[in-house]
Design a protein around this motif. Structure first.
Motif: not given
Length: 151
Positions: A78-81, A116-129
């Motif tokens: 119940k957060t604004y994400r 309230d927060e910000c999330v994301l996904e990135t690949e474990v191989t994407n070292l720059g990101a």
């Protein structure tokens, strides 16, 4: 146009998404770099629903950076994400703080909209990101096994 080009790349400017005319440049840039292709409907889902959370980096009339985000209520907490769905910068311009500026523009806008927060996904191989997000204060919460096609 948004103030604040890059000292290392003086001929760029940051702009908020305006309309459908901006779509081809964004799609072309992001499709080059992402490991998994998106349909145009995915782009439209994010951009049409949250146009104020889509920013571009322009060099002349060419899109050389883009970020696409959304902001909605998280169903469990119940957060604004906020959510960073896509971020791409032309290979030859990486390491010049363009990606950081794009992320900051979205985070600032999300804050204005009471996220309230910000999330994301990135690949474990994407070292720059991974480095970019870590430098901006993001923390790894969990690893999503088999989330991406490459593992």
């Amino acid at each position: 146009e948004i103030a604040g080009g890059s000292a290392e790349v003086p001929d760029i400017r940051f702009e908020q998404y305006r309309d459908e005319r901006d779509m081809p440049g964004i799609v072309s840039l992001i499709d080059k770099d992402l490991s998994e292709p998106y349909s145009v409907f995915t782009y439209r889902y994010f951009i049409n629903n949250w146009p104020d959370l889509c920013f571009m980096t322009m060099q002349g009339d060419r899109c050389v950076g883009a970020i696409i985000c959304k902001l909605d209520t998280h169903r469990c907490r119940k957060t604004y994400r906020g959510y960073i769905a896509m971020l791409a910068v032309e290979k030859e311009l990486r390491g010049k703080r363009i990606g950081s500026k794009l992320v900051q523009l979205c985070l600032d806008r999300m804050r204005e909209l009471n996220a309230d927060e910000c999330v994301l996904e990135t690949e474990v191989t994407n070292l720059g990101a991974l480095g970019l997000y870590r430098s901006m204060g993001f923390v790894k919460e969990k690893r999503l096994h088999k989330y991406y096609l490459n593992g």
